[in-house]
Design an enzyme around this catalytic site. Structure first.
Site, mmCIF file in Angstrom:
data_model
loop_
_atom_site.group_PDB
_atom_site.id
_atom_site.type_symbol
_atom_site.label_atom_id
_atom_site.label_comp_id
_atom_site.label_asym_id
_atom_site.label_seq_id
_atom_site.Cartn_x
_atom_site.Cartn_y
_atom_site.Cartn_z
ATOM 1 N N ASN A 297 0.418 -3.709 -6.231
ATOM 2 C CA ASN A 297 -0.096 -3.817 -4.863
ATOM 3 C C ASN A 297 -0.067 -5.250 -4.334
ATOM 4 O O ASN A 297 -0.501 -5.507 -3.220
ATOM 5 C CB ASN A 297 -1.518 -3.241 -4.760
ATOM 6 C CG ASN A 297 -2.576 -4.200 -5.268
ATOM 7 O OD1 ASN A 297 -2.340 -4.975 -6.188
ATOM 8 N ND2 ASN A 297 -3.754 -4.145 -4.672
ATOM 9 N N LYS B 123 3.700 1.527 -3.651
ATOM 10 C CA LYS B 123 3.165 0.811 -4.822
ATOM 11 C C LYS B 123 3.996 1.047 -6.086
ATOM 12 O O LYS B 123 4.098 0.167 -6.938
ATOM 13 C CB LYS B 123 1.719 1.224 -5.086
ATOM 14 C CG LYS B 123 0.720 0.686 -4.075
ATOM 15 C CD LYS B 123 -0.693 1.048 -4.496
ATOM 16 C CE LYS B 123 -1.725 0.485 -3.550
ATOM 17 N NZ LYS B 123 -3.109 0.721 -4.029
ATOM 18 N N ILE C 256 -15.607 4.367 -4.882
ATOM 19 C CA ILE C 256 -14.620 3.430 -4.346
ATOM 20 C C ILE C 256 -14.347 3.688 -2.863
ATOM 21 O O ILE C 256 -13.668 2.897 -2.215
ATOM 22 C CB ILE C 256 -13.309 3.424 -5.162
ATOM 23 C CG1 ILE C 256 -12.544 4.736 -5.026
ATOM 24 C CG2 ILE C 256 -13.581 3.081 -6.618
ATOM 25 C CD1 ILE C 256 -11.117 4.646 -5.564
ATOM 26 N N ASP D 214 -5.982 -4.350 -7.499
ATOM 27 C CA ASP D 214 -7.050 -3.333 -7.487
ATOM 28 C C ASP D 214 -7.822 -3.410 -8.807
ATOM 29 O O ASP D 214 -9.035 -3.207 -8.848
ATOM 30 C CB ASP D 214 -6.467 -1.925 -7.317
ATOM 31 C CG ASP D 214 -5.962 -1.666 -5.911
ATOM 32 O OD1 ASP D 214 -6.483 -2.299 -4.968
ATOM 33 O OD2 ASP D 214 -5.050 -0.835 -5.752
ATOM 34 N N THR E 246 0.843 -1.191 0.000
ATOM 35 C CA THR E 246 0.000 0.000 0.000
ATOM 36 C C THR E 246 0.881 1.245 0.000
ATOM 37 O O THR E 246 2.114 1.136 -0.055
ATOM 38 C CB THR E 246 -0.980 -0.028 1.193
ATOM 39 O OG1 THR E 246 -1.920 1.039 1.044
ATOM 40 C CG2 THR E 246 -0.272 0.092 2.533
ATOM 41 N N TYR F 149 -15.266 3.462 0.960
ATOM 42 C CA TYR F 149 -16.106 2.502 1.701
ATOM 43 C C TYR F 149 -16.291 2.878 3.171
ATOM 44 O O TYR F 149 -16.933 2.145 3.921
ATOM 45 C CB TYR F 149 -15.540 1.079 1.591
ATOM 46 C CG TYR F 149 -14.102 0.925 2.026
ATOM 47 C CD1 TYR F 149 -13.764 0.780 3.369
ATOM 48 C CD2 TYR F 149 -13.078 0.920 1.085
ATOM 49 C CE1 TYR F 149 -12.449 0.646 3.764
ATOM 50 C CE2 TYR F 149 -11.759 0.782 1.466
ATOM 51 C CZ TYR F 149 -11.450 0.640 2.813
ATOM 52 O OH TYR F 149 -10.137 0.508 3.201
#
Length: 271
Positions: free
Chosen positions: A86, A65, A212, A101, A61, A214
């Site tokens: 990732n 990356k 995207i 992803d 992360t 959450y």
């Protein structure tokens, strides 16, 4: 026991262990998933450190990356195009990089029964989060892909390798009806839950709204979309999907959809 983990700088609130531990349990994998907090002084030795520790696979992360790519032996086609890795697999002394992803976004739309081929998609935000989404839409034969950003010229330079169109937020106000609007900006993310990237006037012109973000599960953007009759898709299943894809790469398995749904429902209770 197989060792896996997450590499990043600040990892205190990661949900990754919950995703991977559930996959281990449901597939009888003797695995351990750790959080590896890496200081920037050691960013050039990430892959070698994984090998020394005997790690079989790792997620990556921010902020590593992109940094980790030069350390890998083989990089997948989607990760090369996106410019970020990732997920890392260590196998037979070699290191492999992927971008899950990309697959997580696809799993999210597939689950929501949102068809890509032949439809138009407008993507809000020109940050790193947009790259895997743009690549997946491009590969899945979307009829039209438009990247919407505050600085159109800057976005063009940054994303010129993609077969997409570019638009400013002002121009977005003037469009006719289109299919799907996707938010990849941090607008609406906790704690800034009252922010939204576009007006209700814009939202009304679409049939589908995807976020995207959450946390919260239903952002202000999605709430506005739902109130105007749009189909809405929250970002949690993208997180689940990318983690599941990583497990499939590491362990050579196919994770059951029931496991994916169980993970989603368990994580959903957190928000």
């Amino acid at each position: 026991m197989k060792l896996f983990g997450l590499i990043g700088e600040k990892l205190g609130h990661s949900l990754s262990p919950e995703i991977h531990n559930k996959v281990f349990k449901d597939n009888n994998i003797d695995g351990l998933y750790n959080l590896f907090s890496v200081k920037k002084d050691f960013e050039n030795n990430i892959v070698e450190s994984l090998k020394c520790l005997g790690v079989k696979g790792a997620n990556v992360t921010i902020p590593y990356k992109e940094k980790v790519m030069d350390q890998l032996d083989i990089i997948s086609h989607e990760a090369k195009a996106i410019g970020a890795v990732n997920t890392i697999l260590i196998k037979d002394g070699k290191s492999y990089g992927y971008n899950t992803d990309y697959y997580g976004f696809g799993k999210m739309l597939e689950r929501a029964k949102v068809n890509i081929e032949g439809n138009s998609f407008f993507v809000l935000g020109a940050g790193g989060a947009a790259r895997s989404i743009l690549k997946y839409l491009e590969d899945s034969k979307a009829k039209k892909i438009v990247l919407v950003s505050r600085d159109r010229e800057k976005a063009f330079k940054k994303f010129k390798d993609f077969n997409i169109n570019f638009m400013s937020y002002g121009e977005l106000e003037e469009i006719n009806e289109e299919f799907a609007l996707i938010n990849t900006t941090p607008c609406g993310m906790y704690p800034n839950i009252n922010s939204v990237a576009v007006s209700e006037k814009v939202i009304k012109k679409f049939k589908v709204a995807v976020d995207i973000v959450y946390n919260p599960l239903e952002t202000k953007f999605l709430k506005m979309a739902k109130d105007n009759g749009l189909k809405t898709v929250d970002g949690l299943f993208m997180l689940v999907g990318q983690g599941v894809k990583a497990e499939e790469i590491w362990n050579g398995i196919k994770v059951d959809k029931s496991t994916e749904e169980d993970i989603y429902e368990e994580l959903k209770c957190r928000f």
